[in-house]
Design an enzyme around this catalytic site. Sequence first.
Site, short mmCIF file in Angstrom:
data_model
loop_
_atom_site.label_atom_id
_atom_site.label_comp_id
_atom_site.label_asym_id
_atom_site.label_seq_id
_atom_site.Cartn_x
_atom_site.Cartn_y
_atom_site.Cartn_z
N TYR A 63 0.83 -1.22 0.00
CA TYR A 63 0.00 0.00 0.00
C TYR A 63 0.86 1.26 0.00
O TYR A 63 0.55 2.24 -0.66
CB TYR A 63 -0.98 -0.02 1.19
CG TYR A 63 -2.19 -0.87 0.87
CD1 TYR A 63 -2.25 -2.22 1.23
CD2 TYR A 63 -3.24 -0.34 0.12
CE1 TYR A 63 -3.33 -3.01 0.88
CE2 TYR A 63 -4.33 -1.13 -0.25
CZ TYR A 63 -4.37 -2.47 0.13
OH TYR A 63 -5.42 -3.25 -0.25
N ARG A 66 1.96 1.83 -3.49
CA ARG A 66 0.85 2.35 -4.30
C ARG A 66 0.58 3.81 -3.96
O ARG A 66 0.35 4.65 -4.84
CB ARG A 66 -0.41 1.51 -4.10
CG ARG A 66 -0.32 0.13 -4.77
CD ARG A 66 -1.50 -0.73 -4.41
NE ARG A 66 -2.76 -0.15 -4.88
CZ ARG A 66 -3.95 -0.60 -4.44
NH1 ARG A 66 -4.02 -1.59 -3.56
NH2 ARG A 66 -5.06 -0.05 -4.88
N ASN A 98 -12.38 2.69 -7.31
CA ASN A 98 -11.00 3.13 -7.10
C ASN A 98 -10.82 3.71 -5.69
O ASN A 98 -11.76 4.29 -5.13
CB ASN A 98 -10.61 4.19 -8.14
CG ASN A 98 -10.68 3.64 -9.55
OD1 ASN A 98 -10.72 2.42 -9.74
ND2 ASN A 98 -10.73 4.52 -10.53
N VAL A 99 -9.63 3.54 -5.18
CA VAL A 99 -9.33 4.04 -3.82
C VAL A 99 -8.29 5.16 -3.90
O VAL A 99 -7.84 5.66 -2.89
CB VAL A 99 -8.79 2.88 -2.94
CG1 VAL A 99 -9.85 1.80 -2.78
CG2 VAL A 99 -7.49 2.29 -3.51
N HIS A 115 -15.10 0.92 -2.44
CA HIS A 115 -14.02 0.11 -1.86
C HIS A 115 -13.12 0.92 -0.94
O HIS A 115 -12.00 0.51 -0.67
CB HIS A 115 -13.19 -0.54 -2.98
CG HIS A 115 -13.99 -1.46 -3.83
ND1 HIS A 115 -13.60 -1.83 -5.11
CD2 HIS A 115 -15.17 -2.09 -3.60
CE1 HIS A 115 -14.52 -2.66 -5.61
NE2 HIS A 115 -15.47 -2.83 -4.72
N CYS A 126 -8.90 0.73 18.45
CA CYS A 126 -9.93 1.68 18.93
C CYS A 126 -10.85 2.13 17.82
O CYS A 126 -11.68 3.01 18.00
CB CYS A 126 -9.25 2.90 19.58
SG CYS A 126 -8.48 3.99 18.38
N CYS A 144 -1.68 3.59 15.45
CA CYS A 144 -2.62 4.62 15.91
C CYS A 144 -2.01 5.32 17.14
O CYS A 144 -1.11 4.74 17.79
CB CYS A 144 -3.92 3.92 16.27
SG CYS A 144 -5.13 4.94 17.13
N GLY A 183 -13.64 1.79 -17.58
CA GLY A 183 -12.35 1.29 -17.09
C GLY A 183 -12.43 0.26 -16.00
O GLY A 183 -11.65 0.30 -15.06
N GLU A 211 -10.77 -2.90 -23.94
CA GLU A 211 -11.02 -4.24 -24.49
C GLU A 211 -12.37 -4.76 -24.00
O GLU A 211 -13.04 -4.12 -23.19
CB GLU A 211 -9.89 -5.19 -24.05
CG GLU A 211 -9.74 -5.25 -22.53
CD GLU A 211 -8.42 -5.90 -22.10
OE1 GLU A 211 -7.43 -5.83 -22.84
OE2 GLU A 211 -8.42 -6.46 -20.98
#
Length: 236
Positions: A63, A66, A98-99, A115, A126, A144, A183, A211
């Site tokens: 992550y 990304r 998408n995120v 998502h 928590c 956290c 997409g 496609e």
Amino acid sequence: MEQAREWIQNASSVAVLTGAGISAESGVPIFRGDQGLWREYKPEDLATPEAFMRDPRLVWEWYDWRRQVIAKAEPNPGHRALVELECRKRRFNLITQNVDGLHDRAGSGRILKLHGDIWRLRCLECRADWPDRRAPLPKLPPHCRCGGLARPGVVWFGEPLPDGMWLEAEHAASDAEVLLVIGTSAVVYPAASLAGIARRTKARIIEINMEETAISHEVDCSLRGPAGEILPRLIA
Ligand code: BV8
Ligand code: ZN
């Protein structure tokens, strides 16, 4: 293209479902296909609670990588064309899988994030949930303030969508006279079922993809090509 433009012009209620393909021209890698998202891993192997429990550091490396790629990305003409369309339509709903937050940065107003959001973190202890835009993160895995382990604020495979989100997405699809599906390989559920839901209430379905996809057979119009080129022409 002419037929699709006419349907969009005449519609007073429009819904849009986007997937990773709309961010491809911004330089954000898509999930499936030969580009392959990251090293030898498949999203289905890493984007799960089990993978995170087994190796939170490895999942966070993915992550964090990304987030660094997305932090360098800019919204593209495809994202911006959807902002323009939203201004013109009395009833407009943008539903995204998408995120990456590029729809927000393009200026879209109402965004149903099915998502979740890669720029939010959530504490396992928590339950605190907060935005964190640092890329790279100073320490992996992040924690956290309470000391608990933090996870990405996204929905993993096997996890339910955020409370109430699916109901809103279903309403948006049912209310639409035109649904644009842009997409997405349409293999992830329940997102992929929105086309069928919109069709049941007589919506025209327009697909924009490079496609053939799993739902190409059930759309009214399939436009082949990059969303960043097709969308501006579609709404001009
Ligand atoms: C749930 C967030 C229930 C994390 C993601 C068997 C059958 C059916 C369903 C299932 C099944 N087994 C399991 C399921 C359910 C599962 C699922 O659908 N699995 C799939 C793999 C079969 N779904 C879930 O688990 C969902 N939850 O069902 O919960 C429940 C209920 C109550 C209680 C408990 C449980 C949750 C799914 C969410 C998973 N999280 N992402 C993260 O991002 O890290 S999914 C992930 O895939 C991304 O969100 C991504 O958006 C999404 C879909 O991928 P796409 O966006 O379509 O991207 P892809 O690369 O696949 O395709 C890109 C497309 O763009 C291509 O077609 C390409 O041609 C095109 N393209 C490329 N360039 C361009 C372009 N198009 C236009 N222009 C370009 N330039
Ligand atoms: Zn906490």
